[in-house]
Design an enzyme around this catalytic site. Sequence first.
Site, PDB file in Angstrom:
ATOM      1  N   ALA A 153       0.849  -1.206   0.000  1.00  0.00           N
ATOM      2  CA  ALA A 153       0.000   0.000   0.000  1.00  0.00           C
ATOM      3  C   ALA A 153       0.876   1.245   0.000  1.00  0.00           C
ATOM      4  O   ALA A 153       0.690   2.150   0.810  1.00  0.00           O
ATOM      5  CB  ALA A 153      -0.922  -0.017   1.225  1.00  0.00           C
TER       6      ALA A 153
ATOM      7  N   LEU B 222       3.754   5.735 -13.601  1.00  0.00           N
ATOM      8  CA  LEU B 222       3.379   7.019 -13.001  1.00  0.00           C
ATOM      9  C   LEU B 222       4.609   7.700 -12.425  1.00  0.00           C
ATOM     10  O   LEU B 222       5.546   7.049 -11.988  1.00  0.00           O
ATOM     11  CB  LEU B 222       2.319   6.826 -11.911  1.00  0.00           C
ATOM     12  CG  LEU B 222       2.703   6.116 -10.613  1.00  0.00           C
ATOM     13  CD1 LEU B 222       3.409   7.020  -9.617  1.00  0.00           C
ATOM     14  CD2 LEU B 222       1.468   5.550  -9.963  1.00  0.00           C
TER      15      LEU B 222
ATOM     16  N   CYS C 179      13.236   5.715  -7.618  1.00  0.00           N
ATOM     17  CA  CYS C 179      13.306   4.829  -8.786  1.00  0.00           C
ATOM     18  C   CYS C 179      14.579   4.934  -9.609  1.00  0.00           C
ATOM     19  O   CYS C 179      15.228   3.917  -9.868  1.00  0.00           O
ATOM     20  CB  CYS C 179      12.102   5.081  -9.685  1.00  0.00           C
ATOM     21  SG  CYS C 179      10.562   4.555  -8.930  1.00  0.00           S
TER      22      CYS C 179
END
Length: 463
Positions: free
Chosen positions: A10, A163, A277
Amino acid sequence: MIKSICCIGAGYVGGPTMAVIALKNPHIKVTVVDVNQERINAWNSENLEALPVYEPGLAEIVAQTRNVNLFFSTNVNLAIHEAEMIFISVNTPTKTYGIGKGMAADLKYIELCARQIASVATTNKIVVEKSTLPVRTASTIKSILKQSQNNVQFEILSNPEFLAEGTAIVDLLNPDRVLIGGDYHTQEGKNAIAALTDIYKNWVAADKIITTNIWSSELSKLTANAFLAQRISSINAMSAICEATEANIDEVAFAIGKDTRIGDKFLKASVGFGGSCFQKDILNLVYIAKTFGLNEVADYWEQVIVMNNYQKSRFARKIVQKMFNTVSGKKIVMLGWAFKKDTNDSRESAAIDIANYLIEEQAELHIYDPKVTQQQILTDLEKATNQTTNQLQQQIKIYNQTTNIFQQAHAVIIVTEWDEFKNLDYATIKTQMQQPAFIFDGRNILNPTEITQQGFQYFGIGK
Ligand code: NAD
Ligand code: UDX
């Protein structure tokens, strides 16, 4: 048709992605599960300001879908049991131990998920890799799922998420493409691809939903991030040349961006890229290349990180150098801590490295960010400096607004491009500061002519 989805993890991806899937598929029950009770409590909080992820537009979608067809829970087993489709959206950080330390992706959380699915599932499941993974991870997941004793069929898909934080909801509602990798040679594989495609088709045009084999899909995600990060390192490399030659990096970026082959996006010179990332995924790519003995390929991509580290330290060194080669005991205001605007995420933020450098130079840092919590800033600094909060508090102060922060400051440094920093009353700020008043604009968000006319010593990136 799929009626029940579970998403394990989550976080920044699982939360927003599933909120949008739930919004666009009212007929599907979407349950997002996590082992982190605090995070789940925050997702379930009445106070929408307290959601664990800040993204423009997210709270509104959660308000509309939560406890209607979107649920947040720590009961991982139940959610796996009930779901026909399971997204794995757990973190895949850089390994900090053992073989591949500092480079390879740590897949322990992925493996744990696969083992849990194998042991709990009693009906057929489609398992979707949402996390960013090294190419061929699906075969590992498959081997683990095969061990299931419950006579269950698993089909594995790769559906990487593209995204960007800060624009997650816009990106999810209107993606450039949705990538689905699967086994399109078998009927079961085709069915699984069709089931996932149907979910996206509720709001994404069919021609934007791309299907590839599973390895191409896994590798495309790493490739996309490597190419994006490479553009930033390329423009940042040119910014150093601009500073040496009086060329202006914003003008250079504008000029080259007009070439349709190059394009104008992702050419903003900065203090260096951050985020959870880019660095992790390039290091992972470098590790994969090395594993295959492709050392030249590994060296090529590693240079993107080398240049990014250079850019961060170049900026920090410049601050010290321009302030007469010492910042010891000087008050420096840091505007921004997040790795980019419109997010509360500070993972790998350039702010951390710059603050660490300035703390070592004995500066006094006064830090403000509109969304990153004080606790998070302290945690980041404890890790970076190896100091305790008590030790740090002699050199840093964290604010939750900008009132009074500029009094008697020697310098202001802009690390994150939050819109509110563009519109501060710099003329008044100048009168509150020690003279000469310095501004180091690590995001090139201010107008150098205006700021210089106000009497500041202004230093941007690449100008
Ligand atoms: P995150 O750290 O915000 O969230 C991951 C969550 O997974 C955590 O809350 C953690 O508690 C939970 N988790 C870990 N193991 C678990 C388990 N066994 N069972 C249940 N929960 C478990 O990470 P994130 O930023 O959402 O990233 C997730 C993945 O998506 C990564 O692979 C990342 O590379 C990829 N990705 C991230 C972004 C981004 O912008 N953050 C964008 C695209 C892809
Ligand atoms: C990135 C990818 O863009 C996204 O597709 C992927 O799914 C996850 O990784 P993210 O890291 O959230 O997204 O944000 P991004 O907008 O890519 O910015 C990353 C870093 O690069 C930030 O620190 C940003 O400030 C910096 N950046 C970005 C620049 O310095 N210049 C630019 O022109 C663009």
